[in-house]
Design a protein around this motif. Structure first.
Motif, PDB file in Angstrom:
ATOM      1  N   LYS A 166       0.837  -1.201   0.000  1.00  0.00           N
ATOM      2  CA  LYS A 166       0.000   0.000   0.000  1.00  0.00           C
ATOM      3  C   LYS A 166       0.875   1.256   0.000  1.00  0.00           C
ATOM      4  N   PHE A 167       1.925   1.245   0.806  1.00  0.00           N
ATOM      5  CA  PHE A 167       2.844   2.387   0.859  1.00  0.00           C
ATOM      6  C   PHE A 167       3.496   2.603  -0.501  1.00  0.00           C
ATOM      7  N   ILE A 168       3.995   1.517  -1.119  1.00  0.00           N
ATOM      8  CA  ILE A 168       4.666   1.618  -2.414  1.00  0.00           C
ATOM      9  C   ILE A 168       3.741   2.205  -3.470  1.00  0.00           C
ATOM     10  N   LEU A 169       2.530   1.679  -3.552  1.00  0.00           N
ATOM     11  CA  LEU A 169       1.587   2.144  -4.579  1.00  0.00           C
ATOM     12  C   LEU A 169       1.229   3.611  -4.372  1.00  0.00           C
ATOM     13  N   ASN A 170       1.002   4.001  -3.129  1.00  0.00           N
ATOM     14  CA  ASN A 170       0.687   5.407  -2.860  1.00  0.00           C
ATOM     15  C   ASN A 170       1.854   6.317  -3.222  1.00  0.00           C
ATOM     16  N   PHE A 171       3.066   5.858  -2.912  1.00  0.00           N
ATOM     17  CA  PHE A 171       4.246   6.670  -3.213  1.00  0.00           C
ATOM     18  C   PHE A 171       4.467   6.778  -4.718  1.00  0.00           C
ATOM     19  N   LEU A 172       4.289   5.676  -5.442  1.00  0.00           N
ATOM     20  CA  LEU A 172       4.463   5.709  -6.896  1.00  0.00           C
ATOM     21  C   LEU A 172       3.400   6.584  -7.560  1.00  0.00           C
ATOM     22  N   LYS A 173       2.161   6.533  -7.060  1.00  0.00           N
ATOM     23  CA  LYS A 173       1.099   7.364  -7.634  1.00  0.00           C
ATOM     24  C   LYS A 173       1.378   8.840  -7.364  1.00  0.00           C
ATOM     25  N   ALA A 174       1.839   9.149  -6.169  1.00  0.00           N
ATOM     26  CA  ALA A 174       2.177  10.535  -5.846  1.00  0.00           C
ATOM     27  C   ALA A 174       3.357  11.028  -6.673  1.00  0.00           C
ATOM     28  N   SER A 175       4.194  10.087  -7.133  1.00  0.00           N
ATOM     29  CA  SER A 175       5.348  10.421  -7.966  1.00  0.00           C
ATOM     30  C   SER A 175       5.004  10.402  -9.450  1.00  0.00           C
ATOM     31  N   ASP A 176       3.709  10.295  -9.759  1.00  0.00           N
ATOM     32  CA  ASP A 176       3.190  10.361 -11.128  1.00  0.00           C
ATOM     33  C   ASP A 176       3.597   9.158 -11.980  1.00  0.00           C
ATOM     34  N   PHE A 177       3.729   8.008 -11.361  1.00  0.00           N
ATOM     35  CA  PHE A 177       3.895   6.774 -12.126  1.00  0.00           C
ATOM     36  C   PHE A 177       2.506   6.223 -12.455  1.00  0.00           C
ATOM     37  N   ASN A 178       2.322   5.812 -13.671  1.00  0.00           N
ATOM     38  CA  ASN A 178       1.016   5.306 -14.112  1.00  0.00           C
ATOM     39  C   ASN A 178       0.885   3.815 -13.775  1.00  0.00           C
ATOM     40  N   ILE A 179       0.991   3.514 -12.481  1.00  0.00           N
ATOM     41  CA  ILE A 179       0.950   2.125 -12.015  1.00  0.00           C
ATOM     42  C   ILE A 179      -0.179   1.978 -11.017  1.00  0.00           C
ATOM     43  N   GLU A 180      -1.105   1.102 -11.313  1.00  0.00           N
ATOM     44  CA  GLU A 180      -2.273   0.890 -10.466  1.00  0.00           C
ATOM     45  C   GLU A 180      -2.048  -0.207  -9.443  1.00  0.00           C
ATOM     46  N   ASP A 181      -1.254  -1.207  -9.807  1.00  0.00           N
ATOM     47  CA  ASP A 181      -1.065  -2.336  -8.895  1.00  0.00           C
ATOM     48  C   ASP A 181       0.263  -3.025  -9.215  1.00  0.00           C
ATOM     49  N   HIS A 198      14.831  10.669 -12.384  1.00  0.00           N
ATOM     50  CA  HIS A 198      14.684  12.068 -12.771  1.00  0.00           C
ATOM     51  C   HIS A 198      14.883  12.959 -11.547  1.00  0.00           C
ATOM     52  N   TYR A 199      15.420  14.156 -11.790  1.00  0.00           N
ATOM     53  CA  TYR A 199      15.724  15.040 -10.667  1.00  0.00           C
ATOM     54  C   TYR A 199      14.501  15.340  -9.796  1.00  0.00           C
ATOM     55  N   GLU A 200      13.341  15.577 -10.404  1.00  0.00           N
ATOM     56  CA  GLU A 200      12.156  15.903  -9.624  1.00  0.00           C
ATOM     57  C   GLU A 200      11.768  14.762  -8.684  1.00  0.00           C
ATOM     58  N   LEU A 201      11.999  13.509  -9.139  1.00  0.00           N
ATOM     59  CA  LEU A 201      11.710  12.351  -8.287  1.00  0.00           C
ATOM     60  C   LEU A 201      12.702  12.272  -7.130  1.00  0.00           C
ATOM     61  N   LEU A 202      13.967  12.578  -7.420  1.00  0.00           N
ATOM     62  CA  LEU A 202      14.979  12.586  -6.366  1.00  0.00           C
ATOM     63  C   LEU A 202      14.639  13.638  -5.320  1.00  0.00           C
ATOM     64  N   HIS A 230      25.906  13.529  -8.365  1.00  0.00           N
ATOM     65  CA  HIS A 230      26.465  14.479  -9.321  1.00  0.00           C
ATOM     66  C   HIS A 230      25.439  15.547  -9.691  1.00  0.00           C
ATOM     67  N   ASP A 231      24.206  15.388  -9.227  1.00  0.00           N
ATOM     68  CA  ASP A 231      23.121  16.275  -9.638  1.00  0.00           C
ATOM     69  C   ASP A 231      23.177  17.570  -8.828  1.00  0.00           C
ATOM     70  N   VAL A 232      23.731  18.614  -9.433  1.00  0.00           N
ATOM     71  CA  VAL A 232      23.935  19.870  -8.718  1.00  0.00           C
ATOM     72  C   VAL A 232      22.647  20.666  -8.575  1.00  0.00           C
ATOM     73  N   ASN A 233      21.551  20.209  -9.158  1.00  0.00           N
ATOM     74  CA  ASN A 233      20.292  20.945  -9.038  1.00  0.00           C
ATOM     75  C   ASN A 233      19.850  21.097  -7.592  1.00  0.00           C
ATOM     76  N   LEU A 234      20.221  20.139  -6.736  1.00  0.00           N
ATOM     77  CA  LEU A 234      19.845  20.247  -5.323  1.00  0.00           C
ATOM     78  C   LEU A 234      20.435  21.505  -4.680  1.00  0.00           C
ATOM     79  N   LEU A 235      21.579  21.954  -5.200  1.00  0.00           N
ATOM     80  CA  LEU A 235      22.203  23.157  -4.647  1.00  0.00           C
ATOM     81  C   LEU A 235      21.370  24.402  -4.924  1.00  0.00           C
ATOM     82  N   ASP A 236      20.432  24.305  -5.859  1.00  0.00           N
ATOM     83  CA  ASP A 236      19.602  25.439  -6.231  1.00  0.00           C
ATOM     84  C   ASP A 236      18.239  25.399  -5.551  1.00  0.00           C
TER      85      ASP A 236
END
Length: 432
Positions: free
Chosen positions: A231-246, A340-344, A366-372
């Motif tokens: 249940k936790f995994i599915l809710n987290f994936l849906k909130a992360s915009d993954f098109n996964i129902e089950d 993807h950076y937004e997911l990280l 290596h993703d310097v976007n976090l510094l911003d």
């Protein structure tokens, strides 16, 4: 929780380098970023290490993992190498011992554990506890070259019987830690149990970028009897915009043929597990099946058709579940791998916002976007760099004196924080 880790003369690290989870005086998002481990003592939940390729980021994580191995792993005999590798780029360090030290908290008590060793011997090992403002020695071990043996001085406050002291001392060979020997000894319960259990149960191995998380996910979904993890995994994936129902775990049994038996015999798995498989005459293969929404219909796809990023983020969601519900220290190398950076960014935000435990993460990226990002505290950021002698140095962003109104991202890109890789011309002469 880990408060501080220091290492000297280990792979690319020559001089003593330290990483700390003790917060600065900054009060920004203090409740989200830190947790109180003792009255008046707060520690950060996260550390993030930046650096160019081959600057030594991974060696910091590997040093912590090696420290854990020293605590838990018992060598098969006194001739087995410890596995430590010193700094090899000068004539002195390669012949000098490696030094490691960790400050950590268990049940509001502060502990300090130190090692000094080379490939053959552990020369010294000390464990100290602060139950009050005064330090108390739990034990101090030394290697005696004259007798080629180890002596251990146990502290009186450890309250360990003389018989148990002798058992542990007898098991502590020159290349074994006292704690590893304790783990193999039948002795009464003391504070050593707390320390050993902390490293065995809470400090995890490094999650490497190429490590497949498919088997990891299957193992824990198979144990998920009440469905809470799923249940936790599915809710987290849906909130992360993954098109996964089950997500389902489908298992099928396969009879062991002579060819498969040979593969099992040669595989690097536990001997008891091999015997159990061969005794049953069959093995169980498990496969993850994903249910996707496509308009008004749903379709099932096996894991082989899912992207590396989907499988990676699925595994990260299981790790996140453990970090939020249990006390864990999780080192992750190149955390942005296949993500993807937004997911990280979302992964880190969810951890910070919901973690009420004493879990910690130490990440390299290596993703310097976090510094911003405006939600990142400067005392959680570290930079690794190598000097002209090939030595790794680590420095904390909050110690660099960057004005609070200046962007760490821009300063980093301009090379004002650490030295950036010098890149030559993009044009090359193919005939040269």
């Amino acid at each position: 929780m880990i408060a501080e880790f220091s290492v000297e003369n280990f792979f690319s690290i020559k001089s003593m380098q330290k990483i700390s989870f003790e917060p600065s005086s900054d009060t920004f998002m203090s409740d989200e970023y830190s947790v109180e481990v003792k009255d008046g003592v707060r520690l950060l939940k996260i550390g993030i290490i930046y650096g160019s390729n081959a600057s030594g980021k991974t060696n910091i994580l590997n040093a912590i993992e090696f420290f854990r191995m020293l605590v838990l792993s018992m060598p098969k005999d006194r001739n087995e190498k410890t596995g430590v590798v010193p700094f090899l780029l000068d004539d002195t360090s390669r012949n000098e011992p490696t030094k490691m030290s960790m400050v950590f908290y268990i049940n509001q008590s502060k502990y300090i554990l130190r090692f000094e060793l080379d490939a053959k011997y552990i020369y010294s090992e000390t464990l100290i506890v602060y139950d009050s403002i005064r330090p108390t020695k739990l034990y101090d071990r030394r290697y005696d070259a004259a007798t080629d043996s180890t002596t251990i001085d146990f502290g009186a406050n450890l309250k360990l019987s003389k018989k148990s002291q002798d058992v542990i001392a007898g098991n502590t060979i020159n290349n074994s830690s006292v704690l590893a020997a304790f783990g193999k000894s039948n002795v009464e319960k003391t504070k050593l149990n707390d320390v050993y259990d902390y490293f065995a149960k809470q400090v995890k191995d490094v999650l490497a970028p190429r490590m497949s998380l498919s088997g990891f996910v299957k193992r824990y979904l198979n144990k998920d009897e009440n469905g809470e993890l799923k249940k936790f995994i599915l809710n987290f994936l849906k909130a992360s915009d993954f098109n996964i129902e089950d997500i389902t775990l489908q298992e099928e049994e396969e009879l062991i043929t002579p060819e498969l038996e040979q593969l099992i015999q040669n595989s690097p798995i536990d001997d008891e597990a091999k015997k159990e498989m061969l005794r049953n005459g069959k093995i169980t293969n498990a496969e993850l099946v994903f249910t996707h929404n496509a308009g008004t219909k749903q379709y099932n796809l096996s894991e082989e058709y899912e992207s590396n990023g989907t499988i990676r983020f699925l595994g990260m969601s299981v790790i996140l579940n453990f970090l939020l519900k249990r006390n864990r220290f999780m080192p992750i190398d190149e955390v942005e791998t296949s993500i993807h950076y937004e997911l990280l960014s979302y992964f880190i935000k969810v951890f910070l916002a919901n973690s009420n435990q004493t879990s910690q993460m130490l990440l390299t990226t290596h993703d310097v976007n976090l510094l911003d990002e405006d939600f990142i505290r400067r005392d959680t950021i570290w930079f690794t760099d190598k000097d002209e002698f090939g030595e790794t140095k680590i420095v904390r962003l909050s110690s660099l004196g960057l004005h609070k109104n200046l962007s760490p991202y821009n300063a980093y890109k301009q090379g004002k924080l650490v030295k950036l890789p010098f890149l030559g011309s993009q044009y090359i002469n193919l005939n040269d």
